[in-house]
Structure formats: C-alpha cells, structure tokens
Write an enzyme that holds these catalytic residues in place. Sequence first.
Site, PDB file in Angstrom:
ATOM      1  N   ASP A  14       0.893  -1.152   0.043  1.00 46.94           N
ATOM      2  CA  ASP A  14       0.025   0.017   0.014  1.00 46.94           C
ATOM      3  C   ASP A  14       0.905   1.301   0.111  1.00 46.94           C
ATOM      4  OD1 ASP A  14      -2.464  -1.421   0.044  1.00 46.94           O
ATOM      5  OD2 ASP A  14      -2.591  -1.200   2.056  1.00 46.94           O
TER       6      ASP A  14
ATOM      7  N   TYR B  52      -9.654  -0.351   3.041  1.00 43.46           N
ATOM      8  CA  TYR B  52      -9.367  -0.402   4.462  1.00 43.46           C
ATOM      9  C   TYR B  52      -9.075   1.046   4.719  1.00 43.46           C
ATOM     10  CZ  TYR B  52      -8.812  -4.745   6.635  1.00 43.46           C
ATOM     11  OH  TYR B  52      -9.155  -5.979   7.133  1.00 43.46           O
TER      12      TYR B  52
END
Length: 782
Positions: free
Chosen positions: A422, A506
Amino acid sequence: MASTQEKATPCCIPKTNDDIAKNSSSSSSSSTEVLQNWSLAVGSGSEDPVPKTASMATLIRPVEPISDPPATKAPTTKGISIMPRAQTSHPLDPLSAAEISVAVATVRAAGATPEVRDSMRFIEVVLVEPDKHVVALADAYFFPPFQPSLIPRTKGGPVIPSKLPPRQARLVVYNKRSNETSIWIVELSEVHAATRGGHHRGKVKSSKVVPDVQPPMDAMEYAECEAVVKDFPPFREAMKKRGIEDMDLVMVDPWCVGYHSNADAPSRRLAKPLIFCRTESDCPVENGYARPVEGIHVLVDMQNMVVIEFEDRKLVPLPPADPLRNYTAGETRGGVDRSDVKPLQIIQPEGPSFRVNGNFIEWQKWNFRIGFTPREGLIIYSVAYVDGNRGRRPVAHRLSFVEMVVPYGDPNDPHYRKNAFDAGEDGLGKNAHSLKKGCDCLGYIKYFDAHFTNFTGGVETIENCVCLHEEDHGILWKHQDWRTGLAEVRRSRRLTVSFVCTVANYEYGFFWHFYQDGKIEAEVKLTGILSLGALQPGEIRKYGTTIAPGLYAPVHQHFFVARMDMAVDCKPGETFNQVVEVNLKVEEPGKDNVHNNAFYAEEELLRSEQQAMRDCNPLTARHWIVRNTRNVNRTGQLTGFKLVPGSNCLPLAGSEAKFLRRAAFLKHNLWVTPYAREEMYPGGEFPNQNPRVGEGLATWVKQNRSLEEADIVLWYVFGVTHVPRLEDWPVMPVERIGFMLMPHGFFNCSPAVDVPPSASDMELKDNDIATKPIQNEIIAKL
C-alpha cells in the site's frame, strides 16, 4: 506541507465547542531579534570566510511569503510561482505548493520534444532531504531555537556559510508514450534558467531512466481504468447475465498485478481490477463492497488504457442485499445507534501546552519536526529530549512507516493475487484524509496541510492532513503510603501526531505518541470495510469466514515496516550507536538457584547485519536497546533507548509464496543496518510488478556490515493476522497494533525526578513549557 491555523469542520460535536485555534502556531522571535551580534569563529584558509563581527542579521534572512515577493525580484513566466530565498524554508520542510509547481515546470520544460513533454506523468515530487550536517547547521544558526551545540567542535571553531544550500526536489516521472520511468533532481534556486518553455526558477541537476520498473499507480489512472472496464462490451454483457445493466452501480477497483510470472513483467503497465456492485438504493453510504462480483477475469493495459484480457469464467450469483450491509447511522446491528450516550467535550480553556513554529514542535521536554511525503505520509524528524543541565539530547533523526503489505490467505482466484504494497504501489500520503474536528481528532487541534502533485503535474492540497493534539492518558504514576495515608498521583499527558488514509476498502490511522516519561509509541489503527468474496449457493470456504448468505471474508494479514534512523545521544556525523538484544533467561538449578526461582536478563551485542536479523520472542521478553557507546548516566550505565515489541506475527505463507519474492523483508521482525542515504524502502523503490527477488533490505544486509559502533537504522516489521468475525460485518471495528521506544538509562537523574510534577507544582522556566490543564466536561442534554 503547510502549517495552518486550526480549521473546524462540523461533524460530531456541538457548535458551541471552540473550533478555531488562535494560538496553536505561536510566533517566535524573528531572526534579526535573536543573537544580533553572534561572534563567528573563522577557520584559517576558509574559502568562504565570514567576518567575526558579522551579525546574525547578515546570515539569517527573514521569511518572505511566496505569495507576496519583493518588487526587486525579477518577474517569472505566467503560471510559474515565485520561489523564496534559500533559507526561508528549513532544509527538512516538505516542498511547498510553489516549489512543486516550479519543479514540475522545470522538468516539463526540459523535455526534448512536445510529444515527450505531453506524455510526462508525475508520480511523485518530494524534497531531497539534505545531509545531516546541513540539518545541524540550519538548526544551529539559521532557524530558531538556535542550537550551536549541534555543530561538532573543531579546531579554530566552525566556519559558517552565509546561506544554506539551495533546496532540491526529486521527481519520479512516468512517460505514458514510451512506458519509461525516470528520476529527476531539480535545484530550486533563485537563478533564472532559460530553457524550452521560457524562464523558470529551477535547474535540472540530473535525470536518469530506471529500466525494468513500474512506478506506483495514481488515482487518475484508477478512474480511467474504471471507465474503460465499464465501457467494454463483453464486460457489460457479463454484468447483464448477473442482472446488472446500470453501470453506475458497478465499482471497479484497479489492483496492481504484483508479480507471479513473466506475464506480469514490468514491460507492460498492468492492473487486474476487482469488481463490486451496489444495489439500487438511495443510501448515500451504501457498502458496495458487500456485493463482490466473482468469476470475471479482467486485465487492463494501464499505459494505453485498454482491456487486453477478458473472460467470464464462472457465473457466481451476486450476494443478496443485506439490510445490515450499510453503515448509515441507525442501520447498524440492533437497529439503532447508542442514543443514550450523552455528549462528551474535551476542552483546554488555557490553550494547548505545545508550541508550533512552522513545522517545529515543542512540548514538555520533547522537540521535533514533522514532514510529509506522498509515499510514507507522516515523517518525524530530529527527535530530541531536553534533559536538565545536559540540554538537548538527540534520540532519532528520522521516524516513518516506509512500507506495508497485505497478503491474503485464500488460494482461489482472484484472492491469491491480493498482496498489496500500500505504500510502494499506491502511496499512504497520497491517500490521506482531510481530517474533521470532533470526529478524527478531539480537543485543541493544530492541523497541517499537505501538498502533492497529481498525475498531470498540477498541485493538489489536502487540508487538515496531519493532526497535532494532546491527550489525557490516565495515570502516569501513583503511590499511597499506608503508614501516613498520604497518596500522590500524576496524570499522564501525551502529545499525538497522526494522519489517516484510505486504500480501497481499508482505513489506516498512523499515530506517533510522545509521553512525559520519555516514551515514544508508534501505533497503527486498522478499520474500514472488509474485502469480501462471493460464494456459490451452499458453498463454504475454509480460507475465510462466512458472514452473510453468499458472502465470506478471506483470512489475511497486515504488515507494517517502521524505519527508525536513530541518533541516541549522537550529534550529526557521530557514529556512536550499537544494538543490544536482551532476553530473560531462567537460571539453571544448582548452587546459584537452590530455590529454582531465579531468572536474569542476558544481553548480546548484535555485531553485524546478518546477526541482527531477529524475531520477536514473548517467552523471553525479548527486546532491543540502541545504545550510545560513549555516554553514560550517573550510575555509569551506557545510555540508550529500547525497542519494546507489541503483539506481532510472521507471514503464514509458505517460503516459496510469490509475494515473498518482493517482500523478503517480512521474514524477520527486526533488521538493523548502518545508515546509507539511498537505502530507504525495504522492498526497493519500485515494488510494483518487480521481478527481482529480495530487492531492498534482504539484499543490503548481505554486505554484512559492522554494527558495533555505527549510525544505526532500525527496521521493525510488525503485523496482525486477521481472521474475520461475524461481528466485523458490515464494517471493521478499530484494531490497534504498534510498538514502543522507551528510555533505558537515558536520563541523567533519579527515577523519582523523571516523574513529571503536576501542573500546579511546575515552575515555568525560560526553556520549559508548562502543562496546561485539559478539562473533560460531560454536557447533559437539557
């Protein structure tokens, strides 16, 4: 990143709360008011001598606002911002919006042809962080609070230049036409350079093409990819088979393909989207991730924005709409929110106890600087503790989260490919939020804005990106004398610096907490929405949890890598740190342990990089100490800070798992390296579609460099294994993981003095910051 006054966004608290910070950025004395006649020692034979009688006014120039340049400066080309002089920004301040614009314009103007210039896409524009001695010089003589003690003493005294080196920007540029990635270094100076495109205020220092890489994906690319997939006729036909004809209901989340075989080689820029679908609902916050579309294989060429592979492999019914799928207030499990909870307000009637000067923060005995990058997000620089007569004592030069990896444990398609990097593939900072007071942060808040370039080179600003505030943290210390009945208690106060980002489904909150007893805690909060899979009627998968009819959540892990460039009691340039591992051991039965109750702490010096590849061991209370090899406390012990692990895990994948080719750094919880300027990212700078095995940290440590006395960098890898629960549906409750840096023989005073006195007992001194009270008021509903 720009410092801003506190901005209030009505969200969760009454408007009667004081939403505007009036004094959070306290102005310090101007440069010309401090050290007016500093006597400068000049070394013999200096090429840049400074008269001994020169005043600081000739060395430190006052800050000039970018938006209002002096009339004497030469005008710039239309659309190009005016740059400030070299030392109006601290060397560690993030690039301003104007600096980013100048850097982009400089690189674009350097393009060889109009086609090259038009095809430039700007992935990242960040500050080139200067050498540590430049930072020390700036802190010592150019930026208050002045700290001449930072400069190492030399024979004849230090030679101080009249100005700092020009700031530089580093640009990662993707050429959409040629599919090439290049890195540019631009000097941001006041000198006009005539190039194609006209005059500007930057100068290209270097440029190079990096072969065989793909840079991170960009939000603009994601939006284009979604549109391309939705317009692809076979895709529309496949969705029609599933009863969906309204493409506005379809969500296409482009995911990087990772690297599983030569088909994923970086010669093509690829994405393999995940598909979801909303229901025909008027709910403004409907959870579209509750209806994954499985059985469709899509591969997109992101360079040319075309679908290059498509297959409707298996018709999996869409999960039925669940009345609890959404996260609107009042629609959670049980039907109603907790309406019986009365309002709670956090107020500080006397203002905060911290002081802010630009990006420089002072609170209690702590001081540090904050920065921000598109990749890492929040950075903490130059962390130091003011310790009585020993003055400012460095702890760390740079603290940040440099990578995170989320591998999923389901071997079925498409979940086996879900192992997102990420930070390296998307960017934590670029996905940060504009924080809302009363929701994300409570109390007296100081916000900081962040500036980024977008894909086409424009500058975007995330307002209120970083939050700085104080928190009451319960009891710090308490004791009651049973003989006298007298009791003493000290409340704990901590200073918190944080930001929150969203990567697809998320949310991640990153927090650095500074405590009054010398601790630094790093914390990550995980929340948001689960990434789900669809099931055939009656199907059950052992690699996840069934949470609703036709719907399951795969098991997965989240790993974070904190890079800590330590400097315990070290001035810039000093290499006097080492790392010691401590394990608790049980004494063998015998004459030294006749009662079989003895145990002790055993220390082992980690002498080399290969020896310092270590894992957590809660059975021995294992922790690590970064020690200064030259400084001792009053009892003669070497001073240090210890790294105390929290809950942790290692990858549950097999050793030959494909994602571990790119994430070999996950194989150990702790790595230690000597500082090297170019060693920044544990999986290499470009993990996207990276075919090279073990690039980055796992390769660097093969040099097996000595750590016995070095400029130490700690790489701490910590994670959480997430086995979803039914209670996690429809949203993820906050889960917290982290670690702590704690002083170990660091302070030169007795433990009793380490405990901060209460506010009423504290004497305000010249270089001290009094603790102002925080009031917790419960406001009853009338």
